[in-house]
Design a protein around this motif. Structure first.
Motif, PDB file in Angstrom:
ATOM      1  N   ALA A  71      39.439  27.270  47.255  1.00 47.72           N
ATOM      2  CA  ALA A  71      38.722  28.514  46.977  1.00 47.72           C
ATOM      3  C   ALA A  71      37.258  28.176  46.699  1.00 47.72           C
ATOM      4  N   ASN A  72      36.376  29.050  47.129  1.00 49.41           N
ATOM      5  CA  ASN A  72      34.936  28.912  46.925  1.00 49.41           C
ATOM      6  C   ASN A  72      34.396  27.557  47.400  1.00 49.41           C
ATOM      7  N   PRO A  73      34.742  27.143  48.620  1.00 50.04           N
ATOM      8  CA  PRO A  73      34.291  25.830  49.080  1.00 50.04           C
ATOM      9  C   PRO A  73      32.785  25.762  49.306  1.00 50.04           C
ATOM     10  N   VAL A  74      32.242  24.607  48.988  1.00 50.95           N
ATOM     11  CA  VAL A  74      30.858  24.254  49.300  1.00 50.95           C
ATOM     12  C   VAL A  74      30.945  22.931  50.042  1.00 50.95           C
ATOM     13  N   LEU A  75      30.326  22.882  51.227  1.00 48.89           N
ATOM     14  CA  LEU A  75      30.398  21.681  52.050  1.00 48.89           C
ATOM     15  C   LEU A  75      29.193  20.782  51.827  1.00 48.89           C
ATOM     16  N   GLU A  76      29.463  19.480  51.790  1.00 49.42           N
ATOM     17  CA  GLU A  76      28.413  18.465  51.753  1.00 49.42           C
ATOM     18  C   GLU A  76      28.657  17.531  52.933  1.00 49.42           C
ATOM     19  N   PHE A  77      27.591  17.216  53.645  1.00 44.90           N
ATOM     20  CA  PHE A  77      27.699  16.311  54.788  1.00 44.90           C
ATOM     21  C   PHE A  77      27.192  14.944  54.360  1.00 44.90           C
ATOM     22  N   ASN A 104      32.075  13.977  59.378  1.00 41.24           N
ATOM     23  CA  ASN A 104      32.479  13.713  57.995  1.00 41.24           C
ATOM     24  C   ASN A 104      31.945  14.807  57.075  1.00 41.24           C
ATOM     25  N   VAL A 105      32.792  15.261  56.168  1.00 39.39           N
ATOM     26  CA  VAL A 105      32.385  16.324  55.258  1.00 39.39           C
ATOM     27  C   VAL A 105      33.165  16.201  53.947  1.00 39.39           C
ATOM     28  N   ILE A 106      32.539  16.647  52.889  1.00 46.76           N
ATOM     29  CA  ILE A 106      33.214  16.776  51.603  1.00 46.76           C
ATOM     30  C   ILE A 106      33.178  18.258  51.237  1.00 46.76           C
TER      31      ILE A 106
END
Length: 183
Positions: A71-77, A104-106
């Motif tokens: 829920a409420n994801p925020v992606l970091e590359f 690749n992603v977090i």
């Protein structure tokens, strides 16, 4: 098992940015269960709440036997590496087109109880995390296509059995104008 109907391309809910999840309660847990049941029934790799007509920032995934939700994801590359490969969508059934994504992603967000959650994705998992987060932003994978591939995709949509010409879809013109684009 509560399998829900999936909204198809052209439905305005798919173009509306979803609201953040603010209440982590029994209703959210039921939504997550419905998303998982529907995703499995339709043999999808992921499913976002807007695809069920629910405007909340939550999605589920099933990649390489890892079933989960966020829920409420925020992606970091983590780097600039890209991948390109076939991508499809349960809201655009039966159509697959090569789509460029980050390798690749977090994804940082919360589980159904409101506990912090982090998912590290590479390859197919990274593709899924980006695809489903796009849904939460009102973006479809077709928006990420360019040139001849985009023209071929739109032609295939217009020719699809499920397409409703009375509900003309909105197509975004350039992936560079979208939130969370590949940079």
């Amino acid at each position: 098992m509560t399998v829900q109907s999936i909204r198809l391309f052209g439905d305005p809910v798919l173009r509306t940015p979803a609201d953040p999840v603010r209440t982590f309660d029994k209703e959210l847990r039921q939504l997550v269960a419905d998303l998982i049941d529907t995703m499995h029934e339709k043999e999808g790799a992921g499913l976002a709440a807007p695809q069920l007509g629910v405007g909340l920032r939550v999605f589920t995934f099933d990649i390489d036997d890892v079933v989960g939700h966020i829920a409420n994801p925020v992606l970091e590359f983590t780097d600039e590496e890209e991948q390109e490969g076939p991508e499809g969508c349960l809201s655009i059934p039966g159509l697959y087109f090569d789509t460029k994504r980050r390798q690749n992603v977090i994804a940082k967000g919360f589980n159904e109880y409101g506990d912090p959650l982090q998912i590290v994705g590479t390859g197919l998992m990274a593709r899924c995390l980006q695809h489903e987060t796009d849904h939460l932003d009102g973006v479809l994978f077709l928006d990420r296509l360019e040139g001849e591939t985009k023209r071929a995709a739109m032609k295939a949509v217009r020719e699809a059995e499920w397409f409703n010409p009375d509900a003309p879809p909105v197509i975004k013109l350039s992936p560079s104008e979208l939130h969370g684009t590949i940079r």
